[in-house]
Motif scaffolding. Structure first.
Motif, PDB file in Angstrom:
ATOM      1  N   ILE A   1      -2.778   9.004  -5.779  1.00 37.54           N
ATOM      2  CA  ILE A   1      -3.668   7.824  -6.274  1.00 37.54           C
ATOM      3  C   ILE A   1      -4.972   8.038  -6.003  1.00 37.54           C
ATOM      4  CG2 ILE A   1      -2.988   6.402  -4.395  1.00 37.54           C
ATOM      5  CD1 ILE A   1      -2.718   4.171  -6.151  1.00 37.54           C
ATOM      6  N   CYS A   2      -5.367   8.560  -4.713  1.00 39.17           N
ATOM      7  CA  CYS A   2      -6.773   8.531  -4.650  1.00 39.17           C
ATOM      8  C   CYS A   2      -7.669   9.356  -5.648  1.00 39.17           C
ATOM      9  CB  CYS A   2      -6.892   9.270  -3.185  1.00 39.17           C
ATOM     10  SG  CYS A   2      -6.434   8.377  -1.739  1.00 39.17           S
ATOM     11  N   SER A   3      -7.143  10.119  -6.005  1.00 39.73           N
ATOM     12  CA  SER A   3      -7.698  11.017  -7.163  1.00 39.73           C
ATOM     13  C   SER A   3      -8.139  10.277  -8.455  1.00 39.73           C
ATOM     14  CB  SER A   3      -7.025  12.201  -7.664  1.00 39.73           C
ATOM     15  OG  SER A   3      -5.738  12.039  -8.288  1.00 39.73           O
ATOM     16  N   LYS A   4      -7.212   9.097  -8.566  1.00 38.37           N
ATOM     17  CA  LYS A   4      -7.374   8.298  -9.977  1.00 38.37           C
ATOM     18  C   LYS A   4      -8.185   7.074  -9.626  1.00 38.37           C
ATOM     19  CE  LYS A   4      -3.880  10.746 -11.140  1.00 38.37           C
ATOM     20  NZ  LYS A   4      -4.259  11.758 -12.069  1.00 38.37           N
TER      21      LYS A   4
ATOM     22  N   ASN B   1     -12.599  11.973  -0.177  1.00 34.47           N
ATOM     23  CA  ASN B   1     -11.132  11.497  -0.085  1.00 34.47           C
ATOM     24  C   ASN B   1     -10.209  11.550  -1.497  1.00 34.47           C
ATOM     25  OD1 ASN B   1     -11.564  10.928   2.577  1.00 34.47           O
ATOM     26  ND2 ASN B   1     -12.070   9.093   2.227  1.00 34.47           N
ATOM     27  N   SER B   2     -10.957  11.969  -2.616  1.00 29.48           N
ATOM     28  CA  SER B   2     -10.043  11.914  -3.771  1.00 29.48           C
ATOM     29  C   SER B   2      -9.172  12.946  -3.875  1.00 29.48           C
ATOM     30  CB  SER B   2     -11.088  12.040  -5.172  1.00 29.48           C
ATOM     31  OG  SER B   2     -11.853  13.329  -4.971  1.00 29.48           O
ATOM     32  N   LYS B   3      -9.224  13.949  -2.654  1.00 28.08           N
ATOM     33  CA  LYS B   3      -8.396  15.272  -2.955  1.00 28.08           C
ATOM     34  C   LYS B   3      -7.109  14.930  -1.758  1.00 28.08           C
ATOM     35  CE  LYS B   3     -12.119  18.315  -3.737  1.00 28.08           C
ATOM     36  NZ  LYS B   3     -12.897  17.293  -4.013  1.00 28.08           N
TER      37      LYS B   3
ATOM     38  N   LEU C   1      -4.777  -7.940   9.921  1.00 30.74           N
ATOM     39  CA  LEU C   1      -5.506  -7.111   8.872  1.00 30.74           C
ATOM     40  C   LEU C   1      -4.751  -5.764   8.678  1.00 30.74           C
ATOM     41  CD1 LEU C   1      -8.923  -7.738  10.272  1.00 30.74           C
ATOM     42  CD2 LEU C   1      -8.161  -9.005   8.270  1.00 30.74           C
ATOM     43  N   CYS C   2      -5.013  -5.436   7.337  1.00 34.11           N
ATOM     44  CA  CYS C   2      -4.162  -4.243   6.660  1.00 34.11           C
ATOM     45  C   CYS C   2      -5.426  -3.413   5.718  1.00 34.11           C
ATOM     46  CB  CYS C   2      -2.945  -4.288   6.098  1.00 34.11           C
ATOM     47  SG  CYS C   2      -2.066  -2.740   5.775  1.00 34.11           S
ATOM     48  N   TYR C   3      -5.524  -2.149   5.895  1.00 30.61           N
ATOM     49  CA  TYR C   3      -6.501  -1.338   5.172  1.00 30.61           C
ATOM     50  C   TYR C   3      -5.964  -0.219   4.727  1.00 30.61           C
ATOM     51  CZ  TYR C   3      -9.536  -5.360   6.257  1.00 30.61           C
ATOM     52  OH  TYR C   3      -9.891  -6.686   6.562  1.00 30.61           O
ATOM     53  N   PRO C   4      -6.354   0.432   3.654  1.00 27.13           N
ATOM     54  CA  PRO C   4      -6.434   1.796   3.381  1.00 27.13           C
ATOM     55  C   PRO C   4      -7.279   2.723   4.032  1.00 27.13           C
ATOM     56  CG  PRO C   4      -6.974   0.909   1.538  1.00 27.13           C
ATOM     57  CD  PRO C   4      -6.875  -0.120   2.409  1.00 27.13           C
ATOM     58  N   LEU C   5      -6.978   3.641   4.890  1.00 27.55           N
ATOM     59  CA  LEU C   5      -7.895   4.497   5.696  1.00 27.55           C
ATOM     60  C   LEU C   5      -8.420   5.403   4.760  1.00 27.55           C
ATOM     61  CD1 LEU C   5      -6.151   5.110   9.028  1.00 27.55           C
ATOM     62  CD2 LEU C   5      -7.725   3.248   8.740  1.00 27.55           C
ATOM     63  N   THR C   6      -8.103   5.748   3.807  1.00 32.53           N
ATOM     64  CA  THR C   6      -8.493   6.570   2.670  1.00 32.53           C
ATOM     65  C   THR C   6      -9.884   6.009   2.236  1.00 32.53           C
ATOM     66  OG1 THR C   6      -6.782   5.722   1.208  1.00 32.53           O
ATOM     67  CG2 THR C   6      -6.252   7.794   2.289  1.00 32.53           C
ATOM     68  N   GLU C   7     -10.009   4.658   2.267  1.00 27.61           N
ATOM     69  CA  GLU C   7     -11.276   4.242   1.697  1.00 27.61           C
ATOM     70  C   GLU C   7     -12.494   4.539   2.653  1.00 27.61           C
ATOM     71  OE1 GLU C   7     -10.721   0.044   0.526  1.00 27.61           O
ATOM     72  OE2 GLU C   7      -9.393   0.631  -1.183  1.00 27.61           O
ATOM     73  N   ALA C   8     -12.203   5.091   3.787  1.00 33.86           N
ATOM     74  CA  ALA C   8     -13.171   5.202   4.666  1.00 33.86           C
ATOM     75  C   ALA C   8     -13.905   6.570   4.667  1.00 33.86           C
ATOM     76  CB  ALA C   8     -12.968   4.867   6.125  1.00 33.86           C
ATOM     77  N   ALA C   9     -15.167   6.979   4.847  1.00 34.21           N
ATOM     78  CA  ALA C   9     -15.533   8.296   4.698  1.00 34.21           C
ATOM     79  C   ALA C   9     -15.072   8.972   5.676  1.00 34.21           C
ATOM     80  CB  ALA C   9     -16.967   8.506   4.914  1.00 34.21           C
ATOM     81  N   GLY C  10     -14.625  10.454   5.350  1.00 35.62           N
ATOM     82  CA  GLY C  10     -14.179  11.291   6.182  1.00 35.62           C
ATOM     83  C   GLY C  10     -12.762  11.158   6.818  1.00 35.62           C
ATOM     84  N   PHE C  11     -11.968  10.626   5.768  1.00 37.16           N
ATOM     85  CA  PHE C  11     -10.466  10.278   6.204  1.00 37.16           C
ATOM     86  C   PHE C  11      -9.779  11.699   6.588  1.00 37.16           C
ATOM     87  CE2 PHE C  11      -5.844  10.278   4.764  1.00 37.16           C
ATOM     88  CZ  PHE C  11      -5.533   9.371   5.661  1.00 37.16           C
ATOM     89  N   ASN C  12      -9.136  11.544   7.744  1.00 35.85           N
ATOM     90  CA  ASN C  12      -8.311  13.100   8.304  1.00 35.85           C
ATOM     91  C   ASN C  12      -6.927  12.810   7.913  1.00 35.85           C
ATOM     92  OD1 ASN C  12      -7.436  14.853   9.673  1.00 35.85           O
ATOM     93  ND2 ASN C  12      -8.955  14.742  11.378  1.00 35.85           N
ATOM     94  N   LYS C  13      -6.515  13.563   7.146  1.00 38.94           N
ATOM     95  CA  LYS C  13      -5.001  13.868   6.831  1.00 38.94           C
ATOM     96  C   LYS C  13      -4.065  13.850   7.769  1.00 38.94           C
ATOM     97  CE  LYS C  13      -4.890  18.595   5.404  1.00 38.94           C
ATOM     98  NZ  LYS C  13      -4.934  19.283   4.138  1.00 38.94           N
TER      99      LYS C  13
ATOM    100  N   PHE D   1       0.994  -1.245   0.147  1.00 41.15           N
ATOM    101  CA  PHE D   1       0.064  -0.005   0.044  1.00 41.15           C
ATOM    102  C   PHE D   1       0.684   1.283   0.060  1.00 41.15           C
ATOM    103  CE2 PHE D   1      -3.905  -2.417   1.869  1.00 41.15           C
ATOM    104  CZ  PHE D   1      -4.651  -2.154   0.810  1.00 41.15           C
ATOM    105  N   TYR D   2       1.933   1.457   0.930  1.00 40.02           N
ATOM    106  CA  TYR D   2       2.726   2.458   0.948  1.00 40.02           C
ATOM    107  C   TYR D   2       3.574   2.494  -0.433  1.00 40.02           C
ATOM    108  CZ  TYR D   2       1.834   3.937   5.557  1.00 40.02           C
ATOM    109  OH  TYR D   2       1.087   4.706   6.506  1.00 40.02           O
TER     110      TYR D   2
END
Length: 342
Positions: free
Chosen positions: A71-74, A82-84, A110-122, A61-62
């Motif tokens: 990559i989120c914008s794509k 989160n696309s931003k 387990l491992c997940y990208p937090l950017t897939e969840a609503a309201g990701f805080n940078k 992921f990293y």
């Protein structure tokens, strides 16, 4: 012969069909295509996680984020906030390898990208690695910021649908004889639905929250007795008949200290009500990798029924009621009383 874009799309379909072997083989073949490499690594990370290798997923992921920071914008549509998100390198975080509850050794589960969840805080790093302790069957976040809520100061509006929900909980506590008194202390007041419902029923209510705006709204909008405080640092000479900890314990780095404090602040004939996600819940088993609780950035602990009952007993409580939450999918709701009552 198919071009690389077509092969990639075919692999995406195989992935969605959970044909991880064939999909992974194609992504591996395409990783040398510079334009497709970050997406290949992203999918290979998901496949590694699905096949039980979260450490490799974490690395991959990293790798995807490092090659293509935006990559989120794509991946996400423009309408998705989160696309931003643009990756700017790993932020310094606390790292925890031993169990929050028993101190036992743990392994990545387990491992997940937090950017897939609503309201990701940078303020968070974009990837969450969940560790699992086999000794007490507990999961916890391996990396997390020192101050979870310092940048989360946007309160939500009270939802009137929750008033009857909390009324039913408080009615059960009274009618079952778990607590007779009418003083209530809520830890983590949120939008104040519980405090408002309890006051209507006749409880003398008090609550705390680490988010200042929640407390400000409680006091100015609803004339409720509330205070800004971290529960583990809160001190009082008072004791309460009912202590409510709804969706709080999963946020604290020392849940044992929090529950011991709850035991100290509870009247001898009082009741503690706790709601928290259960990673072995019926919902979580059915949802699998689509369980949104697995991508919750503000959660540090992920209890099982076994691990939560263990820590309750360790802190002087006996669980007397277990319910599947109708508020949050995958959460358990437990009423506990002091051991001294038995």
């Amino acid at each position: 012969m198919k071009d690389n874009i077509t092969r990639f799309k075919d692999a995406e379909k195989l992935f969605l069909e959970e044909n991880y072997g064939k999909a992974g083989a194609v992504f591996l073949q395409l990783q040398n295509d510079k334009s497709l490499a970050p997406f290949c690594f992203y999918y290979l990370a998901k496949i590694s996680n699905a096949l039980g290798d979260p450490e490799t997923a974490y690395t991959l992921f990293y790798k995807a984020f490092e090659i293509l920071p935006d990559i989120c914008s794509k991946i996400f549509p423009e309408t998705d906030a989160n696309s931003k998100y643009v990756y700017g390198g790993k932020k310094e975080e606390i790292e925890r390898i031993t169990c929050f509850l028993c101190g036992g050794e743990s392994k990545a589960r387990l491992c997940y990208p937090l950017t897939e969840a609503a309201g990701f805080n940078k303020v968070f790093n974009p990837v969450r690695l969940w560790m699992h302790c086999a000794e007490c069957n507990h999961m916890f976040a391996r990396h997390f910021p020192e101050k979870l809520f310092i940048y989360n100061n946007n309160p939500r509006k009270a939802n009137p649908q929750f008033f009857s929900y909390y009324s039913s909980i408080l009615s059960k506590i009274r009618t079952a004889g778990f607590a007779d008194g009418m003083s209530l202390f809520e830890v983590g007041i949120g939008a104040c639905e519980c405090m408002l419902a309890a006051r209507e029923i006749g409880y003398d209510v008090f609550g705390i929250d680490v988010i200042e705006r929640h407390v400000e709204d409680a006091k100015t909008k609803y004339n409720l007795n509330a205070q800004t405080a971290d529960f583990n640092e809160f001190e009082s000479d008072l004791k309460w008949d009912v202590i409510i900890m709804g969706d709080v314990i999963e946020h604290v780095s020392d849940p044992i200290a929090a529950l011991k404090k709850a035991e100290a602040l509870l009247n001898d004939n009082g009741a503690l009500w706790v709601s928290t996600p259960n990673f072995e819940s019926a919902f979580s088993i059915v949802a699998g990798h689509d369980d949104p609780m697995k991508k919750q950035q503000y959660h540090l602990n992920y209890f099982s029924r076994d691990s939560f009952y263990m820590v309750l007993e360790q802190c002087g409580f006996v669980p007397v009621d277990y319910q599947i939450s109708s508020h949050y999918n995958g959460s358990m709701e437990i009423i506990a009383v002091k051991k001294s009552r038995f």
